[in-house]
Scaffold this active site. Structure first.
Site, PDB file in Angstrom:
ATOM      1  N   GLU A  43     -81.366  -8.275 -33.032  1.00 32.53           N
ATOM      2  CA  GLU A  43     -80.169  -7.959 -32.253  1.00 32.53           C
ATOM      3  C   GLU A  43     -80.524  -7.950 -30.774  1.00 32.53           C
ATOM      4  OE1 GLU A  43     -78.024  -4.232 -32.905  1.00 32.53           O
ATOM      5  OE2 GLU A  43     -76.260  -5.146 -31.971  1.00 32.53           O
ATOM      6  N   ASN A  60     -86.418  -8.578 -21.640  1.00 34.72           N
ATOM      7  CA  ASN A  60     -85.347  -9.527 -21.377  1.00 34.72           C
ATOM      8  C   ASN A  60     -85.293 -10.516 -22.537  1.00 34.72           C
ATOM      9  OD1 ASN A  60     -83.601 -11.468 -20.423  1.00 34.72           O
ATOM     10  ND2 ASN A  60     -84.968 -12.186 -18.795  1.00 34.72           N
ATOM     11  N   ASP A 116     -65.225  -8.233 -26.231  1.00 38.52           N
ATOM     12  CA  ASP A 116     -63.870  -7.718 -26.014  1.00 38.52           C
ATOM     13  C   ASP A 116     -63.267  -8.373 -24.767  1.00 38.52           C
ATOM     14  OD1 ASP A 116     -65.386  -6.544 -24.051  1.00 38.52           O
ATOM     15  OD2 ASP A 116     -64.582  -4.520 -24.326  1.00 38.52           O
ATOM     16  N   ASP A 120     -72.852  -8.098 -21.850  1.00 44.25           N
ATOM     17  CA  ASP A 120     -72.148  -7.725 -20.616  1.00 44.25           C
ATOM     18  C   ASP A 120     -71.239  -8.880 -20.190  1.00 44.25           C
ATOM     19  OD1 ASP A 120     -73.422  -5.165 -20.300  1.00 44.25           O
ATOM     20  OD2 ASP A 120     -75.239  -6.250 -19.787  1.00 44.25           O
ATOM     21  N   LYS A 150     -66.241 -10.944 -13.198  1.00 42.94           N
ATOM     22  CA  LYS A 150     -65.878 -11.501 -11.892  1.00 42.94           C
ATOM     23  C   LYS A 150     -66.437 -12.918 -11.776  1.00 42.94           C
ATOM     24  CE  LYS A 150     -65.636  -7.112  -9.495  1.00 42.94           C
ATOM     25  NZ  LYS A 150     -66.373  -6.163  -8.665  1.00 42.94           N
TER      26      LYS A 150
HETATM   27  C1  LIG Z   1     -72.248  -3.987 -23.132  1.00 46.43           C
HETATM   28  S1  LIG Z   1     -73.681  -3.426 -23.867  1.00 46.43           S
HETATM   29  C2  LIG Z   1     -73.343  -3.589 -25.626  1.00 46.43           C
HETATM   30  C3  LIG Z   1     -74.326  -2.835 -26.457  1.00 46.43           C
HETATM   31  C4  LIG Z   1     -74.171  -2.955 -27.977  1.00 46.43           C
HETATM   32  N1  LIG Z   1     -74.449  -4.307 -28.428  1.00 46.43           N
HETATM   33  C5  LIG Z   1     -72.827  -2.503 -28.443  1.00 46.43           C
HETATM   34  O1  LIG Z   1     -72.093  -3.306 -29.040  1.00 46.43           O
HETATM   35  O2  LIG Z   1     -72.474  -1.340 -28.224  1.00 46.43           O
HETATM   36  C6  LIG Z   1     -74.792  -4.771 -23.560  1.00 46.43           C
HETATM   37  C7  LIG Z   1     -76.237  -4.383 -23.710  1.00 46.43           C
HETATM   38  O3  LIG Z   1     -77.056  -5.532 -23.553  1.00 46.43           O
HETATM   39  C8  LIG Z   1     -78.206  -5.184 -22.822  1.00 46.43           C
HETATM   40  N2  LIG Z   1     -78.704  -6.434 -22.227  1.00 46.43           N
HETATM   41  C9  LIG Z   1     -78.078  -7.206 -21.313  1.00 46.43           C
HETATM   42  N3  LIG Z   1     -78.792  -8.300 -21.037  1.00 46.43           N
HETATM   43  C10 LIG Z   1     -79.918  -8.216 -21.800  1.00 46.43           C
HETATM   44  C11 LIG Z   1     -81.072  -9.042 -21.948  1.00 46.43           C
HETATM   45  N4  LIG Z   1     -81.198 -10.190 -21.260  1.00 46.43           N
HETATM   46  N5  LIG Z   1     -82.048  -8.663 -22.796  1.00 46.43           N
HETATM   47  C12 LIG Z   1     -81.927  -7.507 -23.506  1.00 46.43           C
HETATM   48  N6  LIG Z   1     -80.867  -6.677 -23.407  1.00 46.43           N
HETATM   49  C13 LIG Z   1     -79.870  -7.034 -22.563  1.00 46.43           C
HETATM   50  C14 LIG Z   1     -77.722  -4.140 -21.836  1.00 46.43           C
HETATM   51  O4  LIG Z   1     -78.772  -3.307 -21.374  1.00 46.43           O
HETATM   52  C15 LIG Z   1     -76.704  -3.373 -22.680  1.00 46.43           C
HETATM   53  O5  LIG Z   1     -77.288  -2.288 -23.346  1.00 46.43           O
END
Ligand SMILES: C[S@@+](CC[C@H](N)C(=O)[O-])C[C@H]1O[C@@H](n2cnc3c(N)ncnc32)[C@H](O)[C@@H]1O
Length: 246
Positions: free
Chosen positions: A82, A134, A193, A157, A161
């Site tokens: 995941e 990452n 979403d 994320d 924008k």
């Molecule tokens: C909007 S949150 C959604 C979290 C979870 N999947 C949920 O549905 O509740 C997006 C997550 O992805 C992580 N994230 C963003 N870019 C990432 C990357 N390149 N590698 C690992 N994690 C990442 C962020 O830190 C954040 O916790």
């Protein structure tokens, strides 16, 4: 998620000026753990959180490093990865339901990883590992080719924008990385979403020679997370996609 699109080197990342040439899909946020998170971290991080060798920033990974997933879990089993596992709600639920499958969460946000460890601890789970990394880098070099049975990207994320959209995770280049790590016949699950990001995801899947699929129903295993609940409360529609590696 932060709305900031600051691509300057972050001192929290070791302050390596100009290390990253591509924008990343995340911004570093506060890494402070609450007491419960700290307790689970102290008890479990040594065994459950991968000790990733870095090549600069604290979310980077040495490109020479290749993860031995069988050694990591101490067995050979189906592997689900995941990306952006957040607080770990889906990962912990799935790991509880499927003790014969191994689950690896890739997440840059340490408190999210520590929160996941709380669930791991309470469930007495042995089939979960986490890496603070990452994911784009991990999929490029850390995970062996064709090593993953399912890859999940739930609510990446949205970077809604226009000027920030280059930071989105799900792009044609990312599809290439997803294809690299998935086994033939492996499944890539996505959810968002953000309607316009869902459109982008559908285009990425349709445009990839490596995948077949597109929009789909929600699947049972994707339990409601705090992040999704916020989107629903704000009146946003949830979009799911499923693709199969050719
Ligand atoms: C909007 S949150 C959604 C979290 C979870 N999947 C949920 O549905 O509740 C997006 C997550 O992805 C992580 N994230 C963003 N870019 C990432 C990357 N390149 N590698 C690992 N994690 C990442 C962020 O830190 C954040 O916790």
């Amino acid at each position: 998620m932060s709305d900031s699109a600051d691509t300057r080197p972050d001192p929290a990342d070791g302050g390596h000026p100009g290390y990253r040439t591509e924008p990343v899909s995340f911004t570093r946020r506060g890494g402070r753990l609450n007491d419960r998170q700290q307790k689970s971290w102290d008890l479990l991080a040594d065994t459950m959180v991968v000790d990733v060798p870095r090549s600069g920033p604290s979310t980077s990974v040495d490109p020479q490093y290749v993860l031995d997933t069988d050694a990591l879990f101490g067995r050979s089993a189906r592997l689900v990865v995941e990306i952006g596992s957040g607080r770990g709600e889906v990962l912990v639920h799935a790991a509880t339901e499927a003790p014969d499958t191994d689950f690896l969460g890739l997440e840059v946000y340490k408190p999210g990883v520590a929160q996941t460890l709380i669930g791991v601890r309470h469930g007495g789970l042995t089939n979960v590992r986490l890496a603070i990394v990452n994911a784009a880098e991990a999929l490029t070099t850390t995970l062996p080719e064709a090593s993953v049975d399912e890859l999940w990207v739930h609510f990446p994320d949205p970077w809604h924008k226009k000027r920030h959209q280059k930071r989105r995770l799900v792009t044609p280049a990312f599809a290439h990385l997803a294809a690299r790590v998935l086994k033939p016949g492996g499944t890539w699950r996505l959810a968002t979403d953000w309607a316009e990001y869902a459109e982008q995801m559908a285009e990425v899947v349709a445009g990839s020679p490596d995948f077949e699929g597109g929009r789909s129903e929600r699947w049972d295993g994707r339990v409601l997370t705090r992040f999704e609940a916020k989107g629903i409360a704000a009146g946003r529609e949830i979009h799911d996609l499923t693709a199969v590696r050719r």
